[in-house]
Design a protein around this motif. Structure first.
Motif, PDB file in Angstrom:
ATOM      1  N   MET A   1     -89.251 -50.929  74.280  1.00  0.00           N
ATOM      2  CA  MET A   1     -89.413 -51.960  73.256  1.00  0.00           C
ATOM      3  C   MET A   1     -89.708 -51.320  71.911  1.00  0.00           C
ATOM      4  SD  MET A   1     -91.736 -54.646  75.470  1.00  0.00           S
ATOM      5  CE  MET A   1     -92.380 -53.425  76.603  1.00  0.00           C
ATOM      6  N   TYR A   2     -89.115 -51.883  70.876  1.00  0.00           N
ATOM      7  CA  TYR A   2     -89.371 -51.412  69.513  1.00  0.00           C
ATOM      8  C   TYR A   2     -89.343 -52.619  68.589  1.00  0.00           C
ATOM      9  CZ  TYR A   2     -89.252 -48.279  65.461  1.00  0.00           C
ATOM     10  OH  TYR A   2     -89.561 -47.604  64.300  1.00  0.00           O
ATOM     11  N   ASN A   3     -90.242 -52.643  67.583  1.00  0.00           N
ATOM     12  CA  ASN A   3     -90.289 -53.807  66.697  1.00  0.00           C
ATOM     13  C   ASN A   3     -90.450 -53.412  65.248  1.00  0.00           C
ATOM     14  OD1 ASN A   3     -93.074 -53.306  66.198  1.00  0.00           O
ATOM     15  ND2 ASN A   3     -93.672 -54.550  67.948  1.00  0.00           N
ATOM     16  N   SER A   4     -90.436 -54.403  64.389  1.00  0.00           N
ATOM     17  CA  SER A   4     -90.473 -54.161  62.941  1.00  0.00           C
ATOM     18  C   SER A   4     -91.849 -53.723  62.451  1.00  0.00           C
ATOM     19  CB  SER A   4     -90.009 -55.412  62.180  1.00  0.00           C
ATOM     20  OG  SER A   4     -90.709 -56.572  62.603  1.00  0.00           O
ATOM     21  N   HIS A   5     -92.855 -53.686  63.325  1.00  0.00           N
ATOM     22  CA  HIS A   5     -94.132 -53.046  62.988  1.00  0.00           C
ATOM     23  C   HIS A   5     -94.072 -51.542  63.228  1.00  0.00           C
ATOM     24  CE1 HIS A   5     -95.765 -56.939  62.445  1.00  0.00           C
ATOM     25  NE2 HIS A   5     -96.112 -57.192  63.700  1.00  0.00           N
ATOM     26  N   GLY A   6     -92.952 -51.059  63.786  1.00  0.00           N
ATOM     27  CA  GLY A   6     -92.822 -49.643  64.099  1.00  0.00           C
ATOM     28  C   GLY A   6     -93.446 -49.255  65.428  1.00  0.00           C
TER      29      GLY A   6
ATOM     30  N   GLU B   1     -75.083 -56.902  76.940  1.00  0.00           N
ATOM     31  CA  GLU B   1     -75.090 -56.161  78.192  1.00  0.00           C
ATOM     32  C   GLU B   1     -74.586 -54.735  78.002  1.00  0.00           C
ATOM     33  OE1 GLU B   1     -72.839 -58.615  80.827  1.00  0.00           O
ATOM     34  OE2 GLU B   1     -74.491 -60.018  81.151  1.00  0.00           O
ATOM     35  N   SER B   2     -74.428 -54.349  76.756  1.00  0.00           N
ATOM     36  CA  SER B   2     -74.057 -52.982  76.400  1.00  0.00           C
ATOM     37  C   SER B   2     -75.026 -52.472  75.345  1.00  0.00           C
ATOM     38  CB  SER B   2     -72.627 -52.946  75.834  1.00  0.00           C
ATOM     39  OG  SER B   2     -72.372 -51.703  75.206  1.00  0.00           O
ATOM     40  N   THR B   3     -75.361 -51.197  75.410  1.00  0.00           N
ATOM     41  CA  THR B   3     -76.185 -50.605  74.359  1.00  0.00           C
ATOM     42  C   THR B   3     -75.346 -49.737  73.430  1.00  0.00           C
ATOM     43  OG1 THR B   3     -76.840 -48.779  75.837  1.00  0.00           O
ATOM     44  CG2 THR B   3     -78.305 -50.691  75.717  1.00  0.00           C
ATOM     45  N   GLY B   4     -74.044 -50.013  73.403  1.00  0.00           N
ATOM     46  CA  GLY B   4     -73.211 -49.422  72.367  1.00  0.00           C
ATOM     47  C   GLY B   4     -73.608 -50.012  71.018  1.00  0.00           C
ATOM     48  N   MET B   5     -73.564 -49.213  69.974  1.00  0.00           N
ATOM     49  CA  MET B   5     -74.086 -49.647  68.678  1.00  0.00           C
ATOM     50  C   MET B   5     -73.356 -50.870  68.139  1.00  0.00           C
ATOM     51  SD  MET B   5     -76.640 -48.800  66.911  1.00  0.00           S
ATOM     52  CE  MET B   5     -77.353 -49.225  65.314  1.00  0.00           C
ATOM     53  N   SER B   6     -72.063 -50.965  68.331  1.00  0.00           N
ATOM     54  CA  SER B   6     -71.315 -52.103  67.788  1.00  0.00           C
ATOM     55  C   SER B   6     -71.716 -53.397  68.485  1.00  0.00           C
ATOM     56  CB  SER B   6     -69.810 -51.872  67.931  1.00  0.00           C
ATOM     57  OG  SER B   6     -69.448 -51.714  69.300  1.00  0.00           O
ATOM     58  N   ALA B   7     -71.881 -53.346  69.821  1.00  0.00           N
ATOM     59  CA  ALA B   7     -72.275 -54.547  70.569  1.00  0.00           C
ATOM     60  C   ALA B   7     -73.686 -54.971  70.191  1.00  0.00           C
ATOM     61  CB  ALA B   7     -72.178 -54.279  72.069  1.00  0.00           C
ATOM     62  N   MET B   8     -74.594 -54.014  70.038  1.00  0.00           N
ATOM     63  CA  MET B   8     -75.970 -54.357  69.679  1.00  0.00           C
ATOM     64  C   MET B   8     -76.048 -54.897  68.254  1.00  0.00           C
ATOM     65  SD  MET B   8     -78.432 -51.520  71.499  1.00  0.00           S
ATOM     66  CE  MET B   8     -77.778 -50.097  70.619  1.00  0.00           C
ATOM     67  N   THR B   9     -75.253 -54.359  67.358  1.00  0.00           N
ATOM     68  CA  THR B   9     -75.242 -54.850  65.981  1.00  0.00           C
ATOM     69  C   THR B   9     -74.759 -56.292  65.920  1.00  0.00           C
ATOM     70  OG1 THR B   9     -74.869 -52.627  65.112  1.00  0.00           O
ATOM     71  CG2 THR B   9     -74.296 -54.473  63.680  1.00  0.00           C
TER      72      THR B   9
ATOM     73  N   GLU C   1     -83.682 -43.902  65.115  1.00  0.00           N
ATOM     74  CA  GLU C   1     -82.822 -44.148  63.943  1.00  0.00           C
ATOM     75  C   GLU C   1     -81.921 -45.355  64.189  1.00  0.00           C
ATOM     76  OE1 GLU C   1     -79.385 -41.904  61.231  1.00  0.00           O
ATOM     77  OE2 GLU C   1     -80.567 -40.760  62.706  1.00  0.00           O
ATOM     78  N   GLU C   2     -81.312 -45.404  65.373  1.00  0.00           N
ATOM     79  CA  GLU C   2     -80.445 -46.535  65.697  1.00  0.00           C
ATOM     80  C   GLU C   2     -81.254 -47.837  65.791  1.00  0.00           C
ATOM     81  OE1 GLU C   2     -78.423 -42.856  67.056  1.00  0.00           O
ATOM     82  OE2 GLU C   2     -80.446 -43.670  67.333  1.00  0.00           O
ATOM     83  N   MET C   3     -82.452 -47.752  66.332  1.00  0.00           N
ATOM     84  CA  MET C   3     -83.269 -48.955  66.455  1.00  0.00           C
ATOM     85  C   MET C   3     -83.689 -49.485  65.089  1.00  0.00           C
ATOM     86  SD  MET C   3     -85.541 -48.415  69.943  1.00  0.00           S
ATOM     87  CE  MET C   3     -86.022 -46.696  69.749  1.00  0.00           C
ATOM     88  N   GLU C   4     -83.980 -48.587  64.164  1.00  0.00           N
ATOM     89  CA  GLU C   4     -84.326 -49.020  62.804  1.00  0.00           C
ATOM     90  C   GLU C   4     -83.141 -49.727  62.149  1.00  0.00           C
ATOM     91  OE1 GLU C   4     -86.959 -49.201  61.135  1.00  0.00           O
ATOM     92  OE2 GLU C   4     -88.421 -47.907  62.118  1.00  0.00           O
ATOM     93  N   LYS C   5     -81.948 -49.238  62.375  1.00  0.00           N
ATOM     94  CA  LYS C   5     -80.757 -49.877  61.816  1.00  0.00           C
ATOM     95  C   LYS C   5     -80.560 -51.274  62.410  1.00  0.00           C
ATOM     96  CE  LYS C   5     -78.208 -45.605  60.791  1.00  0.00           C
ATOM     97  NZ  LYS C   5     -77.015 -44.786  61.130  1.00  0.00           N
ATOM     98  N   LEU C   6     -80.786 -51.394  63.714  1.00  0.00           N
ATOM     99  CA  LEU C   6     -80.641 -52.700  64.357  1.00  0.00           C
ATOM    100  C   LEU C   6     -81.647 -53.702  63.813  1.00  0.00           C
ATOM    101  CD1 LEU C   6     -80.109 -51.613  68.075  1.00  0.00           C
ATOM    102  CD2 LEU C   6     -78.429 -52.745  66.609  1.00  0.00           C
TER     103      LEU C   6
END
Length: 479
Positions: free
Chosen positions: A172-177, A80-88, A17-22
């Protein structure tokens, strides 16, 4: 090693879910494609100098890289953080960079690889995780290595024995799902030895590297390294500098493959060809060398330093035949170049870490065996040289012009190896040298040294070749 999906999503505190948002954020300015690359790598180093621990270290690298493709433009940012705000924030930066592309995006052919990572197909299962071992557990192995080296040659005066390890968890995750994940181990054992005889000093090195866990530290490996680093020392002390000139050169099987990698392999990488920077840019499907030559780039060799279950774009690792029976049949592609050419990616999209954008890179590159016996190849040369170890190479990747220093070798006189030689340079042009190969041995060998390729960023690779005869190369020696 391939763990469960939950192992990786929990490690990086990021689920689907978080990866889809990113990805949605990364594509908000109109990108064509986006992907995420999560990495957690543990590094350890240990060095013994003359039987005593002289240094050691441990560190962890952790973060995520976010890439957006729009036409010919790439936007890349990392955190260098996988916190949602830093990744966004990183996703928005990558999106903004890609938005600088002028004009409309051109449609490119794309391929999706949705197969779930399978432990049954794992090429590096890591039976003993480096991360679960204390550093002092490896000291006896390095001490035994030094003892074995000293026992083999009384001229040894100094020994450095080193162990370097890394374990990388990647997701790894991409826009092809497509979701890919795995754990990549790497071990390197290296030694540097100083020999002294009658006031003269000689140095020799040997290293071995595998995508394995601590199970690689076997007695067989120890004996192989000790044997290799002490081999032919009588000839090394007796070697002298020969006369230079243009002459036939026989390259020995195995480590000579570094010349194949540097002077020829880079010319097959698709980004150089797509940009017209390689001599092979317009030669797909054409004959570029003799019919008995086949050159492969391979990610499928189990436990090999160049092995990959899938590359750093999530494309399955595979065996790619670049030259088949003298015909250029494939470049080495990442997703970008494959889309540009309208072909399937070959699994060559690689990066040094999450801080880098993936680009086409080699994996394990080697020439397959021919049908000549090595002794017959040597016997066919009236006057030339035999070499099998190259160092300090310089290559102009686009043109393929190269210079390599040769640590040691032998003169070939009337079809026989005679005087040992040293301190020479081999110079030539890679594509021309490929065309000038007139004999290929039946002894192809992949060298298991700790080869690393630098092309703006460093990645582990492997190389190899059979014994080959190049009819004309320039040898830099005495006048």
């Amino acid at each position: 090693m391939i763990n469960t999906e939950s192992y990786y999503t929990e490690l990086f505190s990021t689920g689907r879910e978080e990866m889809e948002k990113l990805l949605a954020t990364a594509l908000e300015k109109g990108g064509d494609y986006a992907d995420l690359y999560f990495e957690n790598t543990s590094y350890r180093d240990l060095m013994l100098r003359d039987g005593a621990v002289s240094s050691g270290g441990f560190h962890v690298d952790f973060g995520v890289g976010i890439r957006v493709l729009k036409g010919e433009k790439t936007g890349y940012a990392y955190s260098e953080s996988t916190g949602m705000s830093a990744m966004t924030e990183a996703a928005r930066a990558a999106s903004a960079i890609s938005a600088g592309c002028a004009g409309e995006s051109e449609a490119r052919q794309t391929f999706a690889f949705h197969a779930k990572p399978s432990p049954l197909a794992d090429r590096y299962p890591m039976l003993q995780d480096w991360r679960g071992c204390q550093a002092d557990a490896f000291v006896p192995f390095l001490m035994k290595l030094e003892e074995t080296i000293r026992r083999r040659d009384h001229r040894v005066v100094k020994v450095l024995a080193m162990l370097s390890t890394s374990v990388s968890d990647v997701m790894m995750y991409n826009s092809h799902g497509e979701l890919k994940y795995e754990t990549r181990p790497m071990g390197v054992v290296a030694t540097s030895v100083v020999f002294s005889q009658n006031g003269r000093i000689k140095n020799n090195q040997c290293n071995r590297s595998f995508r394995m866990g601590a199970e690689m530290l076997s007695d067989a490996l120890l004996e192989e390294i000790a044997s290799r680093v002490t081999a032919n020392m009588d000839d090394r002390f007796a070697a002298s500098r020969p006369k230079g000139g243009t002459m036939p050169v026989v390259m020995g099987a195995g480590p000579s493959g570094i010349l194949l990698h540097e002077a020829m392999g880079h010319s097959f990488e698709a980004d150089f060809n797509r940009k017209g920077q390689s001599i092979f840019s317009e030669k797909m499907g054409q004959k570029i060398c003799a019919e008995n030559i086949t050159i492969v780039d391979d990610a499928t060799i189990r436990g090999n330093r160049g092995a990959l279950n899938f590359d750093d774009e999530g494309v399955p690792g595979q065996r790619t035949c670049m030259v088949e029976n003298g015909i250029l049949t494939s470049y080495l592609h990442d997703r970008v170049s494959a889309g540009w050419y309208g072909v399937r990616p070959t699994g060559n999209g690689r990066r040094e870490s999450f801080r880098y954008n993936p680009i086409p890179r080699m994996r394990a590159t080697y020439m397959e065996s021919g049908d000549s016996r090595p002794e017959d190849i040597i016997a066919s040369v009236k006057k030339g040289i035999y070499v099998d170890e190259f160092t300090n190479g310089q290559v102009k990747i686009g043109e393929g012009d190269f210079t390599f220093y040769v640590n040691n070798g032998y003169l070939i006189e009337d079809g026989k190896l005679t005087r040992p030689i040293t301190d020479i340079n081999i110079m030539g042009n890679g594509p021309q040298a490929l065309a000038d190969i007139v004999a290929v041995g039946n002894d192809s060998k992949v060298d298991n040294g700790a080869w690393t390729c630098g092309k703006c960023q460093s990645v582990p690779v492997m190389c190899g070749m059979p014994t080959v005869l190049v009819s004309n190369l320039t040898v830099g020696g005495d006048n």
